[in-house]
Design an enzyme around this catalytic site. Structure first.
Site, PDB file in Angstrom:
ATOM      1  N   ALA A 272      50.046 -62.694 -33.973  1.00  0.00           N
ATOM      2  CA  ALA A 272      50.998 -63.100 -35.072  1.00  0.00           C
ATOM      3  C   ALA A 272      51.674 -62.025 -35.946  1.00  0.00           C
ATOM      4  O   ALA A 272      52.965 -62.230 -36.186  1.00  0.00           O
ATOM      5  CB  ALA A 272      50.117 -63.911 -36.102  1.00  0.00           C
TER       6      ALA A 272
ATOM      7  N   PRO B  37      31.428   0.253   4.715  1.00  0.00           N
ATOM      8  CA  PRO B  37      30.504   0.509   3.618  1.00  0.00           C
ATOM      9  C   PRO B  37      30.437   0.250   2.339  1.00  0.00           C
ATOM     10  O   PRO B  37      29.859   0.408   1.535  1.00  0.00           O
ATOM     11  CB  PRO B  37      30.678   2.347   3.451  1.00  0.00           C
ATOM     12  CG  PRO B  37      32.184   2.349   4.108  1.00  0.00           C
ATOM     13  CD  PRO B  37      32.428   1.452   4.959  1.00  0.00           C
TER      14      PRO B  37
ATOM     15  N   ASP C 289      24.593  -9.537   5.224  1.00  0.00           N
ATOM     16  CA  ASP C 289      23.602  -8.566   4.851  1.00  0.00           C
ATOM     17  C   ASP C 289      23.384  -8.622   3.538  1.00  0.00           C
ATOM     18  O   ASP C 289      24.262  -8.863   2.617  1.00  0.00           O
ATOM     19  CB  ASP C 289      23.961  -7.435   5.483  1.00  0.00           C
ATOM     20  CG  ASP C 289      23.346  -7.140   6.847  1.00  0.00           C
ATOM     21  OD1 ASP C 289      22.765  -8.062   7.197  1.00  0.00           O
ATOM     22  OD2 ASP C 289      23.478  -5.729   7.374  1.00  0.00           O
TER      23      ASP C 289
ATOM     24  N   LYS D 274      18.057  -8.621   4.098  1.00  0.00           N
ATOM     25  CA  LYS D 274      16.701  -7.989   4.402  1.00  0.00           C
ATOM     26  C   LYS D 274      16.708  -6.757   3.543  1.00  0.00           C
ATOM     27  O   LYS D 274      17.116  -5.973   3.548  1.00  0.00           O
ATOM     28  CB  LYS D 274      16.553  -7.665   5.872  1.00  0.00           C
ATOM     29  CG  LYS D 274      16.291  -8.913   6.609  1.00  0.00           C
ATOM     30  CD  LYS D 274      16.049  -8.563   7.970  1.00  0.00           C
ATOM     31  CE  LYS D 274      17.135  -8.036   8.782  1.00  0.00           C
ATOM     32  NZ  LYS D 274      17.302  -7.876  10.243  1.00  0.00           N
TER      33      LYS D 274
ATOM     34  N   GLY E 141      28.648  -1.478   7.242  1.00  0.00           N
ATOM     35  CA  GLY E 141      29.130  -0.448   8.000  1.00  0.00           C
ATOM     36  C   GLY E 141      29.472  -0.859   9.668  1.00  0.00           C
ATOM     37  O   GLY E 141      30.357  -1.930   9.557  1.00  0.00           O
ATOM     38  N   ASP E 142      28.880  -0.500  10.498  1.00  0.00           N
ATOM     39  CA  ASP E 142      29.198  -1.109  11.935  1.00  0.00           C
ATOM     40  C   ASP E 142      28.284  -1.824  12.432  1.00  0.00           C
ATOM     41  O   ASP E 142      27.073  -1.453  12.196  1.00  0.00           O
ATOM     42  CB  ASP E 142      29.490   0.203  12.815  1.00  0.00           C
ATOM     43  CG  ASP E 142      29.969  -0.296  14.130  1.00  0.00           C
ATOM     44  OD1 ASP E 142      31.040  -0.351  14.207  1.00  0.00           O
ATOM     45  OD2 ASP E 142      29.063  -0.391  15.075  1.00  0.00           O
TER      46      ASP E 142
ATOM     47  N   THR F 176      31.018   2.954   9.822  1.00  0.00           N
ATOM     48  CA  THR F 176      29.580   3.049   9.766  1.00  0.00           C
ATOM     49  C   THR F 176      29.544   3.907   8.313  1.00  0.00           C
ATOM     50  O   THR F 176      30.329   4.814   7.925  1.00  0.00           O
ATOM     51  CB  THR F 176      28.877   3.885  10.982  1.00  0.00           C
ATOM     52  OG1 THR F 176      27.516   3.837  10.645  1.00  0.00           O
ATOM     53  CG2 THR F 176      29.453   5.149  11.252  1.00  0.00           C
ATOM     54  N   ALA F 177      28.313   3.931   7.736  1.00  0.00           N
ATOM     55  CA  ALA F 177      28.113   4.678   6.417  1.00  0.00           C
ATOM     56  C   ALA F 177      28.169   6.149   6.729  1.00  0.00           C
ATOM     57  O   ALA F 177      28.438   6.892   5.856  1.00  0.00           O
ATOM     58  CB  ALA F 177      26.782   4.403   6.123  1.00  0.00           C
TER      59      ALA F 177
ATOM     60  N   MET G 216      18.807   4.878   5.979  1.00  0.00           N
ATOM     61  CA  MET G 216      17.420   4.478   5.388  1.00  0.00           C
ATOM     62  C   MET G 216      16.443   5.756   5.253  1.00  0.00           C
ATOM     63  O   MET G 216      15.489   5.486   5.376  1.00  0.00           O
ATOM     64  CB  MET G 216      16.768   3.281   6.360  1.00  0.00           C
ATOM     65  CG  MET G 216      17.799   2.114   6.548  1.00  0.00           C
ATOM     66  SD  MET G 216      17.136   1.001   7.550  1.00  0.00           S
ATOM     67  CE  MET G 216      17.753   1.523   9.090  1.00  0.00           C
TER      68      MET G 216
HETATM   69  N1  SAH Z   1      25.014  -1.019  10.044  1.00  0.00           N
HETATM   70  C1  SAH Z   1      25.128   0.185   8.994  1.00  0.00           C
HETATM   71  C2  SAH Z   1      23.886   0.609   8.685  1.00  0.00           C
HETATM   72  C3  SAH Z   1      22.760  -0.470   8.134  1.00  0.00           C
HETATM   73  S1  SAH Z   1      21.134   0.217   7.813  1.00  0.00           S
HETATM   74  C4  SAH Z   1      26.051   1.086   9.168  1.00  0.00           C
HETATM   75  O1  SAH Z   1      26.747   1.177   9.991  1.00  0.00           O
HETATM   76  O2  SAH Z   1      26.365   1.696   8.087  1.00  0.00           O
HETATM   77  C5  SAH Z   1      21.290   0.620   6.166  1.00  0.00           C
HETATM   78  C6  SAH Z   1      21.328   1.760   5.761  1.00  0.00           C
HETATM   79  O3  SAH Z   1      22.820   2.090   5.807  1.00  0.00           O
HETATM   80  C7  SAH Z   1      21.211   2.152   4.174  1.00  0.00           C
HETATM   81  O4  SAH Z   1      19.746   2.258   3.989  1.00  0.00           O
HETATM   82  C8  SAH Z   1      21.947   3.200   4.076  1.00  0.00           C
HETATM   83  O5  SAH Z   1      21.213   4.666   4.590  1.00  0.00           O
HETATM   84  C9  SAH Z   1      23.119   3.110   4.905  1.00  0.00           C
HETATM   85  N2  SAH Z   1      24.447   2.835   4.213  1.00  0.00           N
HETATM   86  C10 SAH Z   1      24.912   1.600   4.303  1.00  0.00           C
HETATM   87  N3  SAH Z   1      25.884   1.563   3.354  1.00  0.00           N
HETATM   88  C11 SAH Z   1      26.090   2.546   2.600  1.00  0.00           C
HETATM   89  C12 SAH Z   1      26.669   3.230   1.734  1.00  0.00           C
HETATM   90  N4  SAH Z   1      27.888   2.567   1.220  1.00  0.00           N
HETATM   91  N5  SAH Z   1      26.619   4.644   1.459  1.00  0.00           N
HETATM   92  C13 SAH Z   1      25.568   5.104   1.620  1.00  0.00           C
HETATM   93  N6  SAH Z   1      24.771   4.663   2.745  1.00  0.00           N
HETATM   94  C14 SAH Z   1      24.931   3.585   3.159  1.00  0.00           C
END
Ligand code: SAH
Length: 462
Positions: free
Chosen positions: A43, A225, A248, A270, A302-303, A331-332, A383
């Site tokens: 309304a 690395p 990893d 691991k 790494g590798d 690799t490292a 390691m």
């Molecule tokens: N596949 C990896 C190694 C795996 S075993 C490579 O090729 O590098 C894991 C070990 O790698 C660690 O205990 C350490 O010793 C080494 N690692 C991996 N990354 C690293 C980094 N940024 N600096 C120094 N050591 C490293």
């Protein structure tokens, strides 16, 4: 759930509202977004209602609702803000078999109006069955902030592409396509204008069609690395295409960020000596996802071929007849020796280099210590933190020089990289003092290059 949410098709359906004040206005603003045939009985209507009537958005009848007025109504809103008038009009509506909403009277209403987030055609309705209107409003505000305005146009354009998207098999392939469109390709294209969206959909469909045709596959990818710039182009492409990334513990967040947003990311980390996902479980994960047709990236630091238990995973793929490939990474040892400004091999010093692990599945790992103890030997010990004393003891026992240079590189290539310069004699004590808690690589037989060039090098990487 007393009130069941549904989306009602109001296209050309008669909707009637009784009332001309604030409550009526609030409901009408919502109803005007629909294509219903809207009639208002009032309304004394508010000026807004008058002007909506003038512009033909609704029909205004300047009197109260009477019996017989509501014979066709689909929905009826009693919005007179007057309990006895609302009860009277609601009865007329019910007799005419309309669904009734009495404003602010949940008890006597057949339906309630939810809080609505409007990104038409994307609409979100929020209801709390009247228990928490404040919460509903807060949720609405939160969702509105989270949903970009582009959602609406993207949904509309996407809808016109649905028939073409049927070329993709139903299920995951099609879902992935639309997820990619709404989260990535669509919004990106829309920044260049609406006209860019259709071509982007075509490109995206081609990409997904070629992906859908592929059976599941596993790429074992070395992530390097830690520095994302040290990923290979192939690794980046693999991440870009992965449906599932299983990684990893050492993979950095910056690298995981490069995976597609829709990819499933699984941490199969691991710990060296700590709790772990068993290798069998990891194998099962990889094979399970690839078996379902996913493009799986198994991302290893790494590798992948260096201390990565790669062969067990490859065997699992072979057993399940799943195709795989390896993408090498840095690799490292390579990253660490670069941090020292050194070479892994050098004419006149060492013509070979060993990659050792400090511990293996049985504990501290044994190696050819006698060979390693000779002058000029170089080894990259992975390691190797916990095993430093063990390694030192073995080498000294086999006659290694106490003064042999040893460098430990923690977090090689990462912003928090640290270098410990020591000798075989003092390695365990110095390492304990350094308190390294990141991944660290021990380079036996190598010292950082002269301090001057090293500081130059660190400035460059900083
Ligand atoms: N596949 C990896 C190694 C795996 S075993 C490579 O090729 O590098 C894991 C070990 O790698 C660690 O205990 C350490 O010793 C080494 N690692 C991996 N990354 C690293 C980094 N940024 N600096 C120094 N050591 C490293």
């Amino acid at each position: 759930m007393q009130h069941f949410p549904i989306f009602l098709n109001l296209n050309k359906r008669p909707v009637v509202l009784s009332g001309g004040g604030d409550a009526a206005l609030a409901k009408l603003r919502l109803l005007l977004k629909t294509n219903s045939k809207l009639t208002v009985f009032a309304a004394t209507p508010a000026p807004e209602i008058e002007s909506w009537a003038q512009s033909g958005k609704l029909t205004l009848i300047r009197r109260p609702v009477m019996a017989g007025d509501l014979s066709n109504a689909t929905l009826f809103y009693a919005a007179d803000e007057n309990p006895s008038e609302d009860a009277r009009t609601a009865k007329i509506a019910r007799d005419a078999r309309a669904l009734v909403n009495i404003v602010d009277n949940l008890q006597d209403s057949d339906f309630i109006t939810p809080a609505i987030v409007d990104r038409a055609p994307v609409t979100i309705a929020i209801g709390t069955e009247g228990t928490a209107p404040v919460l509903a409003r807060a949720l609405k505000a939160e969702l509105e902030a989270r949903l970009p305005a582009s959602v609406g146009p993207l949904a509309r354009i996407g809808n016109s592409f649905r028939a073409l998207a049927m070329k993709l098999p139903a299920g995951r392939a099609r879902r992935d396509f639309w997820a990619d469109y709404f989260s990535d390709a669509g919004p990106k294209a829309l920044t260049k204008g609406k006209a860019a969206v259709k071509p982007a959909l075509n490109t995206l469909l081609d990409r997904h069609l070629s992906r859908a045709a592929r059976p599941g596959h596993v790429a074992f990818v070395g992530a390097g690395p830690g520095d994302p710039d040290l990923l290979t182009m192939k690794a980046r492409r693999a991440l870009d295409e992965a449906d599932v990334v299983i990684h990893d513990r050492l993979i950095t967040a910056e690298i995981l960020d490069l995976a597609r947003r829709e990819a499933t990311i699984i941490d199969a980390g691991k710990e060296g000596f700590g709790p772990s996902v068993s290798q069998d479980d990891i194998n099962a994960l990889i094979v399970g996802h690839a078996g379902n047709g996913a493009q799986v990236v198994r991302l290893k630091s790494g590798d992948a071929t260096v201390f990565g238990r790669l062969d067990e995973e490859i065997d699992a793929c072979d057993d399940a007849q799943i195709s795989w490939n390896i993408v090498p990474g840095i690799t490292a040892a390579s990253a660490s020796v670069a941090a020292l400004g050194q070479s892994l091999t050098k004419r006149g010093r060492n013509s070979s280099v060993r990659f050792l692990t400090g511990h293996d599945m049985r504990g501290f790992a044994d190696h050819d210590w006698a060979a390693l103890s000779r002058p000029g030997e170089v080894a990259a010990i992975y390691m190797g933190k916990k095993s430093a004393r063990f390694v030192q003891g073995r080498l000294l026992m086999h006659g290694a020089d106490r003064a042999t240079p040893v460098s430990v590189i923690e977090n090689a290539s990462r912003p928090d990289q640290r270098i410990l310069e020591t000798t075989l004699a003092t390695l365990p004590a110095d390492l304990a003092d350094a308190g390294f808690d990141g991944p660290a690589l021990t380079l036996f037989g190598l010292a950082p290059r002269a301090a001057q060039s090293l500081s130059h090098l660190q400035m460059e990487t900083a």
